[in-house]
Design a protein around this motif. Structure first.
Motif, PDB file in Angstrom:
ATOM      1  N   ASP A 133      -8.075   0.279   1.026  1.00 31.83           N
ATOM      2  CA  ASP A 133      -7.603   0.387   2.420  1.00 31.83           C
ATOM      3  C   ASP A 133      -8.127   1.641   3.112  1.00 31.83           C
ATOM      4  OD1 ASP A 133      -6.107  -1.840   2.803  1.00 31.83           O
ATOM      5  OD2 ASP A 133      -4.274  -0.722   3.341  1.00 31.83           O
ATOM      6  N   ARG A 142       0.798  -1.231   0.000  1.00 30.49           N
ATOM      7  CA  ARG A 142       0.000   0.000   0.000  1.00 30.49           C
ATOM      8  C   ARG A 142       0.827   1.276   0.000  1.00 30.49           C
ATOM      9  NH1 ARG A 142      -4.161  -1.401  -2.578  1.00 30.49           N
ATOM     10  NH2 ARG A 142      -5.139  -3.241  -1.725  1.00 30.49           N
ATOM     11  N   ASP A 159       8.905  17.149  -3.176  1.00 29.08           N
ATOM     12  CA  ASP A 159       9.053  17.131  -1.711  1.00 29.08           C
ATOM     13  C   ASP A 159       9.843  15.911  -1.244  1.00 29.08           C
ATOM     14  OD1 ASP A 159       7.818  19.365  -0.881  1.00 29.08           O
ATOM     15  OD2 ASP A 159       6.348  18.330   0.390  1.00 29.08           O
ATOM     16  N   GLN A 198       3.514   3.159 -15.239  1.00 27.40           N
ATOM     17  CA  GLN A 198       2.473   2.693 -14.320  1.00 27.40           C
ATOM     18  C   GLN A 198       2.494   1.167 -14.203  1.00 27.40           C
ATOM     19  OE1 GLN A 198      -0.030   5.067 -12.830  1.00 27.40           O
ATOM     20  NE2 GLN A 198      -0.021   3.326 -11.436  1.00 27.40           N
ATOM     21  N   HIS A 250      -8.346   5.027  -7.234  1.00 22.34           N
ATOM     22  CA  HIS A 250      -7.464   4.122  -6.514  1.00 22.34           C
ATOM     23  C   HIS A 250      -6.277   3.697  -7.377  1.00 22.34           C
ATOM     24  CE1 HIS A 250      -6.243   1.430  -3.464  1.00 22.34           C
ATOM     25  NE2 HIS A 250      -6.522   0.331  -4.131  1.00 22.34           N
ATOM     26  N   GLU A 251      -6.519   3.425  -8.629  1.00 20.78           N
ATOM     27  CA  GLU A 251      -5.474   2.806  -9.456  1.00 20.78           C
ATOM     28  C   GLU A 251      -4.812   3.743 -10.461  1.00 20.78           C
ATOM     29  OE1 GLU A 251      -7.173  -0.576 -11.376  1.00 20.78           O
ATOM     30  OE2 GLU A 251      -7.823  -1.492  -9.493  1.00 20.78           O
ATOM     31  N   VAL A 252      -5.533   4.746 -10.918  1.00 18.78           N
ATOM     32  CA  VAL A 252      -5.010   5.541 -12.037  1.00 18.78           C
ATOM     33  C   VAL A 252      -4.585   6.933 -11.594  1.00 18.78           C
ATOM     34  CG1 VAL A 252      -5.537   6.515 -14.308  1.00 18.78           C
ATOM     35  CG2 VAL A 252      -6.486   4.285 -13.622  1.00 18.78           C
ATOM     36  N   THR A 253      -5.418   7.565 -10.788  1.00 20.07           N
ATOM     37  CA  THR A 253      -5.200   8.956 -10.437  1.00 20.07           C
ATOM     38  C   THR A 253      -4.106   9.077  -9.389  1.00 20.07           C
ATOM     39  OG1 THR A 253      -7.552   9.253 -10.815  1.00 20.07           O
ATOM     40  CG2 THR A 253      -6.411  11.031  -9.673  1.00 20.07           C
ATOM     41  N   SER A 254      -3.105   9.902  -9.673  1.00 18.83           N
ATOM     42  CA  SER A 254      -2.093  10.135  -8.643  1.00 18.83           C
ATOM     43  C   SER A 254      -2.557  11.278  -7.754  1.00 18.83           C
ATOM     44  CB  SER A 254      -0.743  10.446  -9.287  1.00 18.83           C
ATOM     45  OG  SER A 254      -0.679  11.792  -9.709  1.00 18.83           O
ATOM     46  N   ASP A 309       3.135  -0.882 -10.776  1.00 20.92           N
ATOM     47  CA  ASP A 309       2.145  -1.823 -10.262  1.00 20.92           C
ATOM     48  C   ASP A 309       2.744  -3.211 -10.101  1.00 20.92           C
ATOM     49  OD1 ASP A 309       0.467   0.326 -10.326  1.00 20.92           O
ATOM     50  OD2 ASP A 309      -0.668  -0.308 -12.091  1.00 20.92           O
ATOM     51  N   HIS A 321       5.841  11.872 -10.510  1.00 22.85           N
ATOM     52  CA  HIS A 321       5.315  12.825  -9.551  1.00 22.85           C
ATOM     53  C   HIS A 321       3.865  13.199  -9.862  1.00 22.85           C
ATOM     54  CE1 HIS A 321       5.425  15.697  -6.410  1.00 22.85           C
ATOM     55  NE2 HIS A 321       5.381  16.753  -7.201  1.00 22.85           N
ATOM     56  N   GLU A 322       3.551  13.402 -11.126  1.00 21.57           N
ATOM     57  CA  GLU A 322       2.250  13.979 -11.478  1.00 21.57           C
ATOM     58  C   GLU A 322       1.243  13.001 -12.064  1.00 21.57           C
ATOM     59  OE1 GLU A 322       2.975  17.223 -14.098  1.00 21.57           O
ATOM     60  OE2 GLU A 322       4.302  18.260 -12.690  1.00 21.57           O
ATOM     61  N   VAL A 323       1.726  11.957 -12.706  1.00 20.40           N
ATOM     62  CA  VAL A 323       0.813  11.093 -13.446  1.00 20.40           C
ATOM     63  C   VAL A 323       0.629   9.729 -12.792  1.00 20.40           C
ATOM     64  CG1 VAL A 323       0.373   9.986 -15.684  1.00 20.40           C
ATOM     65  CG2 VAL A 323       1.498  12.240 -15.586  1.00 20.40           C
ATOM     66  N   THR A 324       1.731   9.154 -12.371  1.00 20.72           N
ATOM     67  CA  THR A 324       1.702   7.788 -11.880  1.00 20.72           C
ATOM     68  C   THR A 324       1.152   7.738 -10.460  1.00 20.72           C
ATOM     69  OG1 THR A 324       3.696   7.439 -13.177  1.00 20.72           O
ATOM     70  CG2 THR A 324       3.126   5.739 -11.571  1.00 20.72           C
ATOM     71  N   SER A 325       0.133   6.918 -10.257  1.00 21.87           N
ATOM     72  CA  SER A 325      -0.345   6.762  -8.881  1.00 21.87           C
ATOM     73  C   SER A 325       0.453   5.654  -8.205  1.00 21.87           C
ATOM     74  CB  SER A 325      -1.839   6.421  -8.882  1.00 21.87           C
ATOM     75  OG  SER A 325      -2.043   5.058  -9.154  1.00 21.87           O
ATOM     76  N   GLY A 326       0.699   5.784  -6.907  1.00 25.68           N
ATOM     77  CA  GLY A 326       1.354   4.711  -6.161  1.00 25.68           C
ATOM     78  C   GLY A 326       2.866   4.744  -6.163  1.00 25.68           C
ATOM     79  N   ARG A 353       0.500  18.629  -0.598  1.00 24.47           N
ATOM     80  CA  ARG A 353       1.218  17.388  -0.858  1.00 24.47           C
ATOM     81  C   ARG A 353       0.471  16.127  -0.425  1.00 24.47           C
ATOM     82  NH1 ARG A 353       3.914  18.563  -5.043  1.00 24.47           N
ATOM     83  NH2 ARG A 353       5.098  20.467  -4.773  1.00 24.47           N
TER      84      ARG A 353
END
Lengths: 339, 339, 339, 339
Positions: D53, B4, B53, B288, D26-30, B292, B26-31, D4
């Motif tokens: 979570d 997580r 940051d 991405q 959850h999966e796509v949006t950062s 993942d 930083h801006e596009v990829t989640s996680g 942030r």
């Protein structure tokens, strides 16, 4: 005439369109020759006749029709002169290919139709040459297979680079949309029963006072709609497109994607700049089909009825343009000759 | 790291590509988040780190790998620096997304591959991002359905507006055609066994002495051909096209016809001017997918084997370019890890 | 003959192609008529002649050439019979439109060429009808404007639904690629100096033992490359495409996107199923152009030199196919008559 | 919240659209995470919450809004439930991304708008996600350059494979054409002042009693026309097309020609079968843009005014559909907040 002898044609009117038809019959069409031409401008008639061996020049259409060797008539004079020539041709029982419009209004078109009815057999083919365009022909053929199901809507685009100086707001309907009126009737096999003309703010490129573009909506007796964007000062090219929307699919013509280039950040192709380029083959086929049918003694193309119906639609269109509402179209009963 | 928590990434190299990957994560990829960057140019590293940051800047890649919170490494430094960073990452058992080429020659690529073999599990994904391009993905998916039958030929076009000043004739093979080498291997599922490079008279637009365009022909161990037009000074746009010819049909990507205009006698659309525009989505998806997979503890993308095989093909391609003949490709046996 | 009288044509060979030319001259072409036909099959000759008033049937080509009213000859017999007919026509100084190939090998083509040289003026037009195809004509016209710059590469695709039973691997070169040999020479204005034929694993749809598809690469004396995918059992349609890659852009023909449909999850159009559909207009234009030039007393189309050069290329192509290497082409000096 | 920290989102409604938005965030949006969901169906809410979570499930939207860590709200419940949730969000001054329609009629939309006006700053972005579609974005960008001149007409096609069982004739206007109402307003920058709905004979594929297709004509206060073919049982695919006709040219989107195949006598490509495929990227961009703007403390997307105007147009459209005439649209004065 025997079927084997070339068909002797009198061409009435030797302006841009008439002179082009003389050239076509002389150079492209097999089985026909121009034997006489007529034009109110004697010099013009003589100049055109001089290009063809044994072709005589006249100022009076009736004289051209009476010339030696005339088996058939091609009428390319201005619309108001059509009626007299058609009636003269009927008196001699000559087959006629008559450029559209058949005549400039529904009443005179009806008189021509009634004269042909009195003759008792079809003698007139109207110059709706889109029916001979390979793309329209493919569209019609596809519809006829039934694969697409019943037609529901037809979306038409009709665009010219620029309009000539004498063009009026009504002429967008009577000169340009007349083609879509016939294409709608022919493709769908429906009569048009009402017309609405919508008037967006004219383009800055349109001459002062000209309502250009217009958006025309036809309703048919088969429950279909046919809308037409007519835009005669679009600036970028001559473009005729049609998308037929049916119950199981759609089909579109007029994109004309044959030669595709990549250059300077753009892919794509050229757009024709006028109808002679776009419909050259259609005109050739039209004339050849008429010659061939005529030599067999039959008339197969767009009839006087088609010419009359288109004129009735256009007259209603002009009223719709001027009044801003929906105008219904009232045709006389369709004679059996045109069934 | 837990699944997580965001993945902590060290980005090695902060030039055009590295800085863009920092922005993307930083801006596009989640996680995921960038926690350290390294560049031989300390100022450049600091400038890029300052945008994120808690991101630290380093000149030594090893220091970046050792920084707090680093879970994974993205290598975007120049090719000759890749081997050392990859070996350092292996020592720490860190997953790596390594920009292509894996290394600048087949021998060093083989050393990296052997080091990963000693590690005993896959740690490297090579940056062949065309595998993530939606159009290539559709082409692969279509081929996989079997509808088209067995692949026989692949025709590739790879065009750039203009080459950078440092570009050499060999680099058309090693930098540009390297993508088609991988695309050929990946799409067809074949290894490349021979390469021929044909040399037409260079374009007047190519810098003096540069052999541009070139025409490359790959032969595969599945009996297929893959030809590549590589033209890096085509002047008109950035264009990547591929037509797959199979036993029952063909499929083509890369025409990119989304927005079509009619203007000034032309219909068509724009051509992208560089790879960032054409493959933006592919890069986003690549990163991405790697994030993942990494968070799930697996490696799924192009492997060190793919990087090595592409390098071996390119080396042979350079010899074919220089000698004018057909050069066979000799790969080491494929280790089970990359089966 | 005067310029105004229809041109009297003898058609030698009344198989599929010959009979179609008889029909074309009779029904489509203006200014010409078929006065004699010849075929080794007397019944076939009679059947074809019977469709045209005043046309006589012969089994001996020489008899047809000697028939009353013969002004010119159209040769559509099998290739091996061409030489004798051409020489007989030269004896009578008759203009000839000769279907490709001029003759079945370079040596006999050279003999014909030398015979025409002895005559001292051009009499032969070879039937490379792609030069009359509207799309090829547009491509040539575009190249001639100079907008695209110098040609660097030409990518050709030539696909047939299925090959006839008698087709051999060599015939893919001599019968099919012969068209691209001429198209390459004509479009680029270069001679072909070497040919390589690559042999991918044949398609499962190809008859046993037929090397289909093949990938042919021509090198020209202008430093350009022309590659040809020839695939005569592609299954899906008849397709002839060409993309010309020049210094400032590319241009492609052959996509044929005129009628576009949306149905059942697919957009697109139909692909022609054979050459009669795709090149109907080209054949019509070819014959008309020949008739028109002939009546003016000149020869303007593909010459005996073009026929000879194509044959020399094809012969080398067959050797390249069989030997697997690159074969250079050696032409005799180009006579001034064909400058 | 600091800029942030990830944005904590409450998602109201967990049906097809709501659940998809939860997955996307959850999966796509950062930069965002779902912290609470609400649905009248408690089991459905729990099932969706369980995938994230720390996400809590609620049946009362107000409870979800009050949950710990909620910074913003995404409303994906049925239209009639929107007003209450929006007002509740306003009380907490929470930013809202509200799926279209803003509310199901113009009166309630106006109440929402007035509530936001009382708040004194914009809090609502309406889910008109076509504004985030790459093709629409290109069309808008092209128009903005001024190259095409002033817009005169917009031709829209909106086609679905089949309509769901509950779909009524009015819903073609309020659910489907609502998108074109917004696209027309957004692309042209005009308000819509009148609407006409034409009713061709319904397709045999349409459920009994459903008026499908319809042809809608919008007139704008900028003097432009926008026509919409809406056809929700077209059978062949999901297709959204728009052609903008301007003074100096036209531009069309929606052909989607990326992957072109040749097979079995047809060339062409696939048509998407639903909106999730066609507009996947648009939804992703929409949510990301909202998250990013929200974290910067601003609202940038379609406003409550846009939602109200679309609703007013649709209401008039339903009257036009039912009465068969042209219905004028009367908007309240545009508040400065939405200038």
């Amino acid at each position: 005439m025997t079927e084997r002898a070339p068909l002797g044609v009198a061409v009435i009117g030797t302006g841009r369109m008439g002179a082009d038809h003389v050239r076509r019959i002389h150079e492209v069409t097999s089985g026909a020759r121009v034997v006489a031409v007529a034009d109110v401008d004697a010099e013009r008639a003589k100049a055109v006749a001089a290009r063809v061996d044994g072709c005589t020049a006249h100022t009076d259409p009736a004289a051209a029709l009476a010339a030696d060797g005339v088996d058939a008539v091609l009428v390319a004079s201005p619309g108001p002169a059509h009626e007299a020539t058609l009636l003269a041709a009927f008196e001699r029982d000559l087959p006629v290919l008559c450029e559209k419009p058949l005549t400039p209004d529904a009443a005179s078109a009806l008189r021509v139709l009634e004269a042909e009815l009195r003759l008792g057999h079809r003698r007139v083919q109207v110059g709706f040459m889109r029916r001979y365009d390979p793309e329209y022909a493919k569209l019609k053929a596809l519809l006829t297979t039934g694969q697409l199901g019943r037609p529901l809507m037809l979306h038409n685009r009709h665009r010219n680079v620029a309009s000539p100086p004498f063009f009026t707001s009504s002429m967008l309907v009577t000169d340009s949309v007349a083609h879509e009126a016939d294409a709608t009737r022919w493709l769908l096999g429906h009569e048009i029963i009402a017309v609405t003309v919508l008037r967006p703010t004219p383009s800055a490129s349109a001459p002062d006072g000209l309502q250009d573009p217009q958006f025309v909506v036809f309703e048919t007796d088969g429950g279909a709609l046919s809308d037409v964007e007519i835009f005669v000062n679009c600036g970028f090219g001559y473009q005729v497109q049609a998308e037929l929307v049916c119950e199981r699919g759609t089909a579109r013509i007029g994109d004309g994607h044959a030669l595709v280039t990549n250059m300077a950040g753009r892919w794509g192709g050229t757009i024709a700049q006028d109808w002679t380029e776009r419909f050259e083959t259609a005109y050739d086929r039209e004339v050849q089909a008429w010659v061939d049918a005529t030599r067999r003694g039959v008339v197969t193309g767009p009839s006087a009825w088609d010419g009359y119906a288109a004129m009735a639609v256009c007259e209603a269109g002009v009223r719709a343009l001027e009044d801003g509402g929906r105008v219904e179209i009232d045709l006389v009963d369709r004679p059996a000759l045109y069934a």
